[in-house]
Design a protein around this motif. Sequence first.
Motif, short mmCIF file in Angstrom:
data_model
loop_
_atom_site.label_atom_id
_atom_site.label_comp_id
_atom_site.label_asym_id
_atom_site.label_seq_id
_atom_site.Cartn_x
_atom_site.Cartn_y
_atom_site.Cartn_z
N MET A 138 9.08 -20.90 -96.54
CA MET A 138 9.25 -19.91 -95.47
C MET A 138 7.99 -19.93 -94.62
SD MET A 138 10.73 -16.69 -97.72
CE MET A 138 11.32 -15.71 -96.34
N PHE A 140 6.07 -17.92 -91.15
CA PHE A 140 6.04 -16.86 -90.15
C PHE A 140 4.85 -17.11 -89.22
CE2 PHE A 140 7.35 -14.92 -94.25
CZ PHE A 140 8.62 -14.51 -93.93
N ILE A 163 10.51 -17.33 -87.27
CA ILE A 163 10.73 -17.40 -88.72
C ILE A 163 11.34 -18.76 -89.02
CG2 ILE A 163 12.09 -16.48 -90.65
CD1 ILE A 163 12.48 -13.90 -89.01
N VAL A 165 12.94 -20.96 -92.49
CA VAL A 165 13.23 -21.04 -93.93
C VAL A 165 13.86 -22.41 -94.18
CG1 VAL A 165 14.47 -20.03 -95.88
CG2 VAL A 165 13.70 -18.55 -94.02
N LEU A 177 16.49 -23.18 -91.29
CA LEU A 177 16.59 -22.22 -90.19
C LEU A 177 15.24 -22.17 -89.48
CD1 LEU A 177 18.37 -19.85 -88.93
CD2 LEU A 177 17.05 -18.34 -90.42
N MET A 179 13.95 -20.14 -86.08
CA MET A 179 14.41 -19.30 -84.97
C MET A 179 13.34 -18.35 -84.45
SD MET A 179 16.85 -16.55 -86.98
CE MET A 179 16.23 -15.06 -86.14
N ALA A 180 13.32 -18.22 -83.13
CA ALA A 180 12.54 -17.15 -82.51
C ALA A 180 13.33 -15.86 -82.65
CB ALA A 180 12.30 -17.46 -81.04
N THR A 182 14.03 -13.82 -80.31
CA THR A 182 14.70 -13.47 -79.05
C THR A 182 16.00 -14.27 -78.92
OG1 THR A 182 13.25 -15.10 -77.99
CG2 THR A 182 12.69 -12.78 -77.72
N LEU A 234 12.08 -7.00 -86.08
CA LEU A 234 11.78 -8.29 -86.73
C LEU A 234 10.52 -8.91 -86.14
CD1 LEU A 234 14.98 -10.49 -87.23
CD2 LEU A 234 13.39 -9.69 -88.97
N LEU A 236 8.11 -7.47 -84.74
CA LEU A 236 6.96 -6.67 -85.15
C LEU A 236 6.55 -6.98 -86.60
CD1 LEU A 236 4.99 -4.29 -84.45
CD2 LEU A 236 6.71 -2.76 -85.46
N VAL A 237 7.50 -6.98 -87.53
CA VAL A 237 7.10 -7.19 -88.93
C VAL A 237 6.68 -8.64 -89.19
CG1 VAL A 237 8.43 -5.24 -89.83
CG2 VAL A 237 9.42 -7.52 -89.92
N ILE A 240 3.20 -8.66 -88.17
CA ILE A 240 2.32 -8.00 -89.16
C ILE A 240 2.06 -8.95 -90.34
CG2 ILE A 240 2.21 -6.14 -90.87
CD1 ILE A 240 3.65 -4.33 -88.81
N LEU A 241 3.12 -9.63 -90.81
CA LEU A 241 2.97 -10.54 -91.96
C LEU A 241 2.09 -11.74 -91.63
CD1 LEU A 241 6.68 -10.55 -93.23
CD2 LEU A 241 4.72 -9.47 -94.37
#
Lengths: 353, 353
Positions: A138, A140, A163, A165, A177, A179-180, A182, A234, A236-237, A240-241
């Motif tokens: 994964m 980010f 993200i 995966v 996967l 993907m942005a 948006t 999504l 936003l988190v 953060i990650l």
Amino acid sequence: MAEARIPAAQLRRFVTTAMERLGMRSDHAATVAALMTEAEVQGSDGHGVIRLLPYARRIKAGGINLKPDIRVVKEKAAMALIDGDNGMGHLVMKKAAEIAIAKARQCGIAWVGARLSNHAGPASLYARMAQAQDMVGMYFAVGNANHLPPWGGLDMLLSTNPIAVAVPAGEEPPVVLDMATTVAAYGKVKAKAQRGEQMPVGWMIDRQGQPLTDPKRSEEGFLMPIGGYKGYGLALVVGILAGTLNGAAMGSETIDFNHDDVSVTNTGQAIVAIDPDAFGDLDEFKARVDKLVREMRGSARMPGVDRIWLPGEQSHAKRLDNERFGLELPAALHTQLDAFARDLGIPLLQDTE
Amino acid sequence: MAEARIPAAQLRRFVTTAMERLGMRSDHAATVAALMTEAEVQGSDGHGVIRLLPYARRIKAGGINLKPDIRVVKEKAAMALIDGDNGMGHLVMKKAAEIAIAKARQCGIAWVGARLSNHAGPASLYARMAQAQDMVGMYFAVGNANHLPPWGGLDMLLSTNPIAVAVPAGEEPPVVLDMATTVAAYGKVKAKAQRGEQMPVGWMIDRQGQPLTDPKRSEEGFLMPIGGYKGYGLALVVGILAGTLNGAAMGSETIDFNHDDVSVTNTGQAIVAIDPDAFGDLDEFKARVDKLVREMRGSARMPGVDRIWLPGEQSHAKRLDNERFGLELPAALHTQLDAFARDLGIPLLQDTE
């Protein structure tokens, strides 16, 4: 006249030579070139060799550290935090992926974050490093330019934080996967404008929150996050990650690297490796993924739908084709690379051995 | 007449008594009741006490194991796989969260998956267990009924597989994202039908792939995944992470628990705990989250937007209000609970001490 297809190895050597000439250590140049070429091979052309010119511009402006001391600054059994020392993101995230895979082999799972990194190409590149080692990967990242306001807002405080995966399969291609967060990327908006076409409702909204469908007015609005407020959450988190957790830039700290070649981006990224062998038998896991893939592909289809694709399946087909027949670079890109090579005083791509 | 608001502790005791009467061990009944009540307190009413009746129906039909041996079957330093023995999902995932938090304290991060679990309430409940211990929590689950075909398909092979992420803040409420991978939930479609309203374009599509806006025709179509094919990809990979990796049901193996009270659901879920203290200083992390939250909230707003919300902020406000003034249960639910209590031979909710 159709351009001849370029063997991937030839592009890789061309980019290596360019990076060396720009002042990068040979081993670093080779790593960056291999990953940029791999992006091209898997069909991620927006993140492939098209980035060579902006990378070079940034390097020449002093915005990238060509002699980075990329090091682990925090570490526990299943995690590490890397300080990228403002080096090329490819170098930082390749190291991060290697550490994550080694730690996951021991602990079952590992998470490695980075700060003071830079743009590293397509998200799937690093998730796939884990998948190539029979792990689930994964990834980010915080994007390097803000295109989204918070939901209901007007200030662009979020990027299209992606993200990825990647899941190993048995006989089937891996599920990948990438993907942005948006609905559409800005590149698609620009393409619609060039062709004089309207955008579908749902790609963008204007500053009143109304659908914006004229791509020539795109600067008056914002990209729509997927699922509206859900995509805002999504983005936003993920930020953060990948950013806040690592002490990397997020929110108003994110610079626009399209218009600023000098400031340190302090890009944040994170890679996770999960070892399916820790959860049971690896081959049984892969067989279950194969079964699932075939079930999706075998579904009855809507009228007009020829085939159901799995995430990453088209990219996989593209890779096989590009590896066999060579890369098809657009003529305009080819012309840009020729001018770039002449400026730099290195052999043209077509003359590269 | 407005119903009196019910103190959370009273609802918790009522559900505990019901679960005990249905044959559950007292400590298990207390745990399930506390988590169902907490779902109600945080405003997740679709996953709160409204589920008591279907849970009871399933228990009476023998579809839930009331004496489960919930145990770790695979384990490494930073991971565990739990066999839920077909017990209530709340019991399984509370144990999973506790193990993940303890392992993350040692290793920096931990991932705990479950198979042979069951519906466990809202996703955020378990992500918040990590957040309450000053960790970042993530939760993935396979839903218990398929509502989506793969993109372009007609066979419903995917559920609205949810994602939750909970992030501790300093002075601000925690950031808590809890989202299904579809634009709208079926509950919202039913509400539109009851009110005789049309649905917006984008909630559902029909079997020709055209927008479906008449909620009375909802059985002729499918929920739309967020971002179209992107949401399909997300639902698939969330299902692989929460289901396939753990040897739990996925794809065609998922039963429809709305219409089948007997078959073992083999529900798969996963919880991840990440310790920000391993990445640097916890208080500095929380201060960065506070800064980010305030930046989002402080953005200039679109016309007509009174306030910008952070994910989980409305739920947080609801929790404070419900803790102070008690829960507001809809009159229809109250009536159902009364009938249920009489059937079971336990005191009514309003008569519960």
